[in-house]
Design a protein around this motif. Structure first.
Motif, PDB file in Angstrom:
ATOM      1  N   ALA A 163       0.834  -1.205   0.000  1.00 10.13           N
ATOM      2  CA  ALA A 163       0.000   0.000   0.000  1.00 10.13           C
ATOM      3  C   ALA A 163       0.869   1.254   0.000  1.00 10.13           C
ATOM      4  N   GLU A 164       1.939   1.242   0.796  1.00 11.30           N
ATOM      5  CA  GLU A 164       2.847   2.389   0.847  1.00 11.30           C
ATOM      6  C   GLU A 164       3.562   2.581  -0.486  1.00 11.30           C
ATOM      7  N   MET A 183       3.540   5.888  -2.730  1.00  7.97           N
ATOM      8  CA  MET A 183       4.813   6.550  -3.013  1.00  7.97           C
ATOM      9  C   MET A 183       5.069   6.625  -4.515  1.00  7.97           C
ATOM     10  N   SER A 184       4.666   5.597  -5.237  1.00 12.57           N
ATOM     11  CA  SER A 184       4.863   5.591  -6.693  1.00 12.57           C
ATOM     12  C   SER A 184       4.087   6.721  -7.358  1.00 12.57           C
ATOM     13  N   THR A 185       2.896   7.014  -6.831  1.00 11.60           N
ATOM     14  CA  THR A 185       2.098   8.120  -7.366  1.00 11.60           C
ATOM     15  C   THR A 185       2.818   9.451  -7.149  1.00 11.60           C
ATOM     16  N   ILE A 186       3.397   9.608  -5.965  1.00 11.15           N
ATOM     17  CA  ILE A 186       4.118  10.838  -5.647  1.00 11.15           C
ATOM     18  C   ILE A 186       5.355  10.981  -6.529  1.00 11.15           C
ATOM     19  N   ILE A 187       6.120   9.911  -6.642  1.00 13.83           N
ATOM     20  CA  ILE A 187       7.351   9.963  -7.436  1.00 13.83           C
ATOM     21  C   ILE A 187       7.038  10.218  -8.908  1.00 13.83           C
ATOM     22  N   SER A 188       5.964   9.608  -9.390  1.00 16.53           N
ATOM     23  CA  SER A 188       5.577   9.808 -10.793  1.00 16.53           C
ATOM     24  C   SER A 188       5.289  11.273 -11.078  1.00 16.53           C
ATOM     25  N   LYS A 240      -8.417  19.782  -9.288  1.00 14.83           N
ATOM     26  CA  LYS A 240      -8.611  18.729 -10.286  1.00 14.83           C
ATOM     27  C   LYS A 240      -7.624  17.576 -10.120  1.00 14.83           C
ATOM     28  N   GLY A 241      -6.692  17.705  -9.190  1.00 12.90           N
ATOM     29  CA  GLY A 241      -5.698  16.651  -8.985  1.00 12.90           C
ATOM     30  C   GLY A 241      -4.554  16.693  -9.970  1.00 12.90           C
ATOM     31  N   GLU A 242      -4.434  17.791 -10.707  1.00  5.41           N
ATOM     32  CA  GLU A 242      -3.359  17.908 -11.691  1.00  5.41           C
ATOM     33  C   GLU A 242      -2.054  18.410 -11.069  1.00  5.41           C
ATOM     34  N   ILE A 243      -2.156  18.989  -9.887  1.00  3.58           N
ATOM     35  CA  ILE A 243      -1.005  19.358  -9.076  1.00  3.58           C
ATOM     36  C   ILE A 243      -1.165  18.658  -7.735  1.00  3.58           C
ATOM     37  N   LEU A 244      -0.097  18.045  -7.231  1.00  2.00           N
ATOM     38  CA  LEU A 244      -0.171  17.355  -5.951  1.00  2.00           C
ATOM     39  C   LEU A 244      -0.647  18.307  -4.854  1.00  2.00           C
ATOM     40  N   LYS A 245      -1.623  17.866  -4.074  1.00  2.00           N
ATOM     41  CA  LYS A 245      -2.115  18.694  -2.982  1.00  2.00           C
ATOM     42  C   LYS A 245      -1.007  18.982  -1.980  1.00  2.00           C
ATOM     43  N   SER A 246      -0.119  18.008  -1.762  1.00  2.00           N
ATOM     44  CA  SER A 246       0.977  18.223  -0.819  1.00  2.00           C
ATOM     45  C   SER A 246       1.896  19.342  -1.283  1.00  2.00           C
ATOM     46  N   ARG A 247       2.078  19.465  -2.591  1.00  2.00           N
ATOM     47  CA  ARG A 247       2.911  20.554  -3.123  1.00  2.00           C
ATOM     48  C   ARG A 247       2.275  21.903  -2.799  1.00  2.00           C
ATOM     49  N   TYR A 248       0.976  22.004  -3.023  1.00  2.00           N
ATOM     50  CA  TYR A 248       0.292  23.271  -2.762  1.00  2.00           C
ATOM     51  C   TYR A 248       0.247  23.569  -1.261  1.00  2.00           C
ATOM     52  N   ASP A 249       0.012  22.525  -0.446  1.00  2.00           N
ATOM     53  CA  ASP A 249       0.004  22.729   1.006  1.00  2.00           C
ATOM     54  C   ASP A 249       1.369  23.229   1.488  1.00  2.00           C
ATOM     55  N   ASN A 250       2.431  22.655   0.941  1.00  2.00           N
ATOM     56  CA  ASN A 250       3.777  23.103   1.304  1.00  2.00           C
ATOM     57  C   ASN A 250       4.002  24.541   0.854  1.00  2.00           C
ATOM     58  N   TYR A 251       3.514  24.860  -0.338  1.00  2.53           N
ATOM     59  CA  TYR A 251       3.639  26.221  -0.859  1.00  2.53           C
ATOM     60  C   TYR A 251       2.971  27.220   0.083  1.00  2.53           C
TER      61      TYR A 251
END
Length: 291
Positions: A120-121, A125-130, A264-275
């Motif tokens: 599961a991890e 993680m593969s989605t994030i790395i992709s 829309k999920g075209e930018i990682l939510k974690s990226r925007y949250d970090n921003y």
């Protein structure tokens, strides 16, 4: 006078290699008066009557520099990021990427310890790395060797950086087994005599000069403004011209393409949250006034 690049600094001494000869030098006192400090990676002019007694007389302008490690004129950075043990931190990774982008340093991402992930991890993680693969060169400890990564580089100054325990020393041991490095032990392996002070050094490995860095669990954003930050997120920068307002900060502005892409999920939510977190940090920083 002779021109050369500083390969190593230790306790106020600077080692410079020219034509296969290593010179140990010190900096003239006038640098201190000017508030200047020579750094590893600097191109300098120096004078030396013999290899063990030299003086740096001039520091050439730098293309860039990093505080951690204190290295100048860096071409690329290999960012070693653990998928687990320690836990993956998108926040720490994005901080490093912002500062590399600001300093015009090419980032190469190396994800370690993928073999420790559960199914599961691994899927998550593969989605994030992709996603990161769309914008950066990415390699994996399971399928790519450090030598294959360095094959992408030639005659470059490279820093190997990342969180404590991510596997930087393991990475370097593959490239230079004779060093037999333990975590954070690059300095001891290369130090001379009885010196035990931590030093910064560029190691000639695989046709490049490579610097290890101390491990860290936090990373500061230095000399970045709130207006610069959107341009340092490369996935934001290539789309923000489509925002309604020029210079959109992707915060409360209407018709913001970046916020729409996050939804829309075209930018990682974690990226925007970090921003958003980085913007808040920059907002709290006190402005620096020049005398």
């Amino acid at each position: 006078m002779v021109k050369g690049r500083i390969r190593q600094s230790l306790s106020g001494y600077y080692d410079i290699e020219v034509g296969g000869v290593e010179y140990r030098t010190r900096a003239r006192g006038n640098f201190r008066k000017k508030g200047q400090t020579p750094l590893v990676g600097d191109w300098v002019e120096f004078k030396a009557k013999k290899p063990e007694e030299g003086y740096i007389l001039k520091i050439y302008p730098r293309n860039n520099l990093m505080i951690r490690p204190p290295v100048a004129n860096i071409d690329a950075a290999i960012v070693v990021t653990a998928c687990k043990e320690p836990s993956f931190s998108s926040n720490l990774l994005d901080r490093q990427l912002v500062m590399l982008e600001k300093n015009n340093i090419k980032p190469i991402l190396y994800f370690s310890k993928r073999d420790l992930l559960t199914d599961a991890e691994y899927k998550e993680m593969s989605t994030i790395i992709s996603y990161y693969q769309k914008f950066y060169q990415c390699f994996y400890s399971q399928s790519d060797t450090p030598r294959e990564i360095l094959a992408e580089l030639k005659d470059d100054v490279v820093v190997v950086m990342g969180q404590t325990g991510a596997g930087k020393s393991t990475f370097l041991n593959v490239l230079a087994p004779h060093l037999k490095l333990e975590t954070g032990e690059v300095s001891k392996a290369l130090s001379r005599g009885r010196h035990t002070t931590r030093k910064t050094a560029l190691l000639p490995i695989e046709g490049n000069l490579i610097a290890d860095t101390p491990g860290f669990s936090s990373f500061e954003l230095l000399d970045v403004t709130k207006e610069q930050l959107p341009l340092l997120f490369v996935d934001f920068a290539e789309k923000q011209q489509n925002c309604r307002f020029r210079g959109c900060l992707h915060l409360n502005e209407p018709q913001c393409v970046i916020k729409d892409m996050v939804q829309k999920g075209e930018i990682l939510k974690s990226r925007y949250d970090n921003y958003l977190q980085f913007q808040n940090e920059l907002k709290r920083q006190k402005p620096k006034y020049k005398k």
